[in-house]
Write a protein that holds these residues in place. Structure first.
Motif, PDB file in Angstrom:
ATOM      1  N   UNK A 120       0.803  -1.219   0.000  1.00 18.94           N
ATOM      2  CA  UNK A 120       0.000   0.000   0.000  1.00 18.94           C
ATOM      3  C   UNK A 120       0.839   1.273   0.000  1.00 18.94           C
ATOM      4  N   UNK A 121       2.161   1.140   0.150  1.00 17.73           N
ATOM      5  CA  UNK A 121       3.036   2.306   0.204  1.00 17.73           C
ATOM      6  C   UNK A 121       4.157   2.160  -0.822  1.00 17.73           C
ATOM      7  N   UNK A 122       4.506   3.229  -1.530  1.00 18.39           N
ATOM      8  CA  UNK A 122       5.674   3.170  -2.418  1.00 18.39           C
ATOM      9  C   UNK A 122       6.955   2.980  -1.605  1.00 18.39           C
ATOM     10  N   UNK A 123       7.765   2.025  -2.015  1.00 14.88           N
ATOM     11  CA  UNK A 123       9.010   1.729  -1.298  1.00 14.88           C
ATOM     12  C   UNK A 123      10.123   1.435  -2.296  1.00 14.88           C
ATOM     13  N   UNK A 124      11.292   2.012  -2.047  1.00 12.44           N
ATOM     14  CA  UNK A 124      12.467   1.748  -2.868  1.00 12.44           C
ATOM     15  C   UNK A 124      13.671   1.563  -1.962  1.00 12.44           C
ATOM     16  N   UNK A 125      14.666   0.866  -2.450  1.00 17.21           N
ATOM     17  CA  UNK A 125      15.954   0.792  -1.773  1.00 17.21           C
ATOM     18  C   UNK A 125      16.986   1.406  -2.699  1.00 17.21           C
ATOM     19  N   UNK A 126      17.659   2.438  -2.205  1.00 21.11           N
ATOM     20  CA  UNK A 126      18.678   3.129  -2.989  1.00 21.11           C
ATOM     21  C   UNK A 126      20.060   2.727  -2.500  1.00 21.11           C
ATOM     22  N   UNK A 127      20.972   2.603  -3.442  1.00 21.76           N
ATOM     23  CA  UNK A 127      22.350   2.267  -3.116  1.00 21.76           C
ATOM     24  C   UNK A 127      23.292   3.383  -3.513  1.00 21.76           C
ATOM     25  N   UNK A 128      24.502   3.010  -3.898  1.00 25.70           N
ATOM     26  CA  UNK A 128      25.498   3.996  -4.309  1.00 25.70           C
ATOM     27  C   UNK A 128      25.008   4.779  -5.513  1.00 25.70           C
ATOM     28  N   UNK A 129      25.395   6.071  -5.542  1.00 24.72           N
ATOM     29  CA  UNK A 129      25.078   6.938  -6.695  1.00 24.72           C
ATOM     30  C   UNK A 129      23.579   7.104  -6.921  1.00 24.72           C
ATOM     31  N   UNK A 130      22.739   6.811  -5.914  1.00 23.82           N
ATOM     32  CA  UNK A 130      21.276   6.827  -6.053  1.00 23.82           C
ATOM     33  C   UNK A 130      20.784   5.735  -6.989  1.00 23.82           C
ATOM     34  N   UNK A 188      30.129  11.672  -3.740  1.00 24.58           N
ATOM     35  CA  UNK A 188      31.444  11.952  -4.323  1.00 24.58           C
ATOM     36  C   UNK A 188      32.483  12.199  -3.238  1.00 24.58           C
ATOM     37  N   UNK A 189      32.065  12.781  -2.118  1.00 18.92           N
ATOM     38  CA  UNK A 189      32.997  12.984  -1.017  1.00 18.92           C
ATOM     39  C   UNK A 189      33.473  11.677  -0.407  1.00 18.92           C
ATOM     40  N   UNK A 190      32.611  10.647  -0.427  1.00 17.36           N
ATOM     41  CA  UNK A 190      32.988   9.342   0.134  1.00 17.36           C
ATOM     42  C   UNK A 190      33.741   8.485  -0.875  1.00 17.36           C
ATOM     43  N   UNK A 191      33.367   8.596  -2.148  1.00 20.35           N
ATOM     44  CA  UNK A 191      33.960   7.744  -3.186  1.00 20.35           C
ATOM     45  C   UNK A 191      34.367   8.599  -4.397  1.00 20.35           C
ATOM     46  N   UNK A 192      35.384   9.437  -4.246  1.00 21.74           N
ATOM     47  CA  UNK A 192      35.762  10.330  -5.348  1.00 21.74           C
ATOM     48  C   UNK A 192      36.310   9.611  -6.569  1.00 21.74           C
ATOM     49  N   UNK A 193      36.751   8.370  -6.397  1.00 23.39           N
ATOM     50  CA  UNK A 193      37.375   7.651  -7.507  1.00 23.39           C
ATOM     51  C   UNK A 193      36.464   6.597  -8.118  1.00 23.39           C
ATOM     52  N   UNK A 194      35.166   6.672  -7.845  1.00 24.96           N
ATOM     53  CA  UNK A 194      34.223   5.701  -8.385  1.00 24.96           C
ATOM     54  C   UNK A 194      34.038   5.953  -9.880  1.00 24.96           C
ATOM     55  N   UNK A 195      34.464   5.035 -10.755  1.00 25.27           N
ATOM     56  CA  UNK A 195      34.348   5.281 -12.198  1.00 25.27           C
ATOM     57  C   UNK A 195      32.899   5.358 -12.676  1.00 25.27           C
ATOM     58  N   UNK A 196      31.988   4.636 -12.027  1.00 24.89           N
ATOM     59  CA  UNK A 196      30.586   4.714 -12.432  1.00 24.89           C
ATOM     60  C   UNK A 196      29.981   6.068 -12.076  1.00 24.89           C
ATOM     61  N   UNK A 197      30.449   6.663 -10.965  1.00 28.24           N
ATOM     62  CA  UNK A 197      30.002   8.015 -10.629  1.00 28.24           C
ATOM     63  C   UNK A 197      30.495   9.002 -11.675  1.00 28.24           C
ATOM     64  N   UNK A 198      31.773   8.886 -12.058  1.00 28.10           N
ATOM     65  CA  UNK A 198      32.315   9.783 -13.077  1.00 28.10           C
ATOM     66  C   UNK A 198      31.542   9.657 -14.382  1.00 28.10           C
ATOM     67  N   UNK A 199      31.183   8.439 -14.741  1.00 32.02           N
ATOM     68  CA  UNK A 199      30.396   8.219 -15.960  1.00 32.02           C
ATOM     69  C   UNK A 199      29.020   8.862 -15.854  1.00 32.02           C
ATOM     70  N   UNK A 200      28.384   8.700 -14.697  1.00 34.34           N
ATOM     71  CA  UNK A 200      27.053   9.274 -14.492  1.00 34.34           C
ATOM     72  C   UNK A 200      27.094  10.797 -14.543  1.00 34.34           C
TER      73      UNK A 200
END
Length: 284
Positions: A120-130, A188-200
């Protein structure tokens, strides 16, 4: 995120915070002929009790082995809140040499069960990079069918900026966009070298001018609860509260829940959305 010639995350963050503080805010006399919207570098250095050269090097993202006491002084000078102060410490003193490549993220079984049990409620689980790790039928009916999106593209920021339906769904779309950008900056402050973040970040910067402008502003914040307004194409206007719950043993997974005030028009429309999204509602 690191860049050639310096720490770009630190550089952009300090510049953006400096631009938000006026001389009056800082207790300094106003002067004519100012060419910057906020404080000058030398004024921040004065307020923090460091040399102008030292602060300039720091703001340019150069490694100056900055101490905790200096960062505390700069945080006070720039009137940073707790979230901003934490971000400043992370980006000014990134850990070196101990970073391991990020492994593929897997949803916690308990969170998966919670999401699956909510009807009955919208629910999501978010991970790294949203990234969207899981969503229930109600969340897919409210936002978009993330299960139909390629795995690598299941991401809230991608939805907000690249899905045209999002601009109609969020009544305050700029607020939703700025919020997504602010949370990406925190990541980005926690994972500045994440290549998937840079791509996003690269893709969103190329494809959306609002994202590019807001990313440069360097906002950081995280709101664990509040209210959002939506205009859904099927059930109409909704005012929904939201709660963001993070497991203590895995801070990189967050359960997001949307609720409606009992007896309100939004609660009735949420029930209608539940009926509409139910598999049994399909015409046979």
């Amino acid at each position: 995120m690191s860049a050639a010639g310096g720490n770009s995350e630190l550089r952009d963050f300090l510049r953006s915070r400096r631009a938000k503080i006026t001389p009056a805010d800082a207790g300094l006399p106003a002067s004519s002929g100012r060419r910057v919207p906020g404080l000058r570098r030398e004024e921040v250095a004065l307020l923090a009790g460091v040399s102008v050269d030292y602060y300039v090097r720091l703001e340019r993202g150069r490694s100056v082995n900055v101490s905790e006491s200096v960062l505390d002084a700069i945080a006070r000078a720039l009137q940073l809140n707790d979230t901003e102060r934490t971000h400043l410490f992370r980006v000014a003193r990134p850990r070196r040499g101990s970073r391991r490549p990020l492994t593929a993220q897997r949803i916690q079984p308990g969170l998966a069960q919670v999401v699956a049990s909510l009807h009955d409620l919208p629910a999501v689980v978010l991970g790294r990079r949203l990234d969207v790790l899981a969503s229930n039928a109600m969340a897919r009916a409210l936002f978009t069918d993330f299960d139909e999106v390629p795995l690598r593209e299941r991401n809230v920021a991608r939805f907000v900026f690249l899905d045209e339906s999002a601009r109609d769904l969020y009544v305050d779309w700029p607020g939703a966009g700025r919020g997504a950008v602010a949370m990406l900056h925190l990541y980005a402050g926690r994972h500045p070298d994440d290549p998937q973040l840079a791509e996003l970040i690269g893709e969103l910067s190329l494809r959306d001018t609002d994202f590019r402008r807001w990313w440069a502003e360097g906002e950081v914040y995280f709101r664990s609860h509040g209210a959002k307004r939506y205009h859904h194409p099927v059930v109409g206007d909704l005012v929904l509260g939201y709660e963001a719950l993070t497991p203590t043993d895995d801070p990189e997974q967050t359960l997001g829940l949307h609720t409606a005030e009992p007896g309100s028009p939004s609660a009735e429309r949420l029930q209608l959305l539940a009926s509409w999204s139910s598999p049994s509602a399909a015409v046979t």
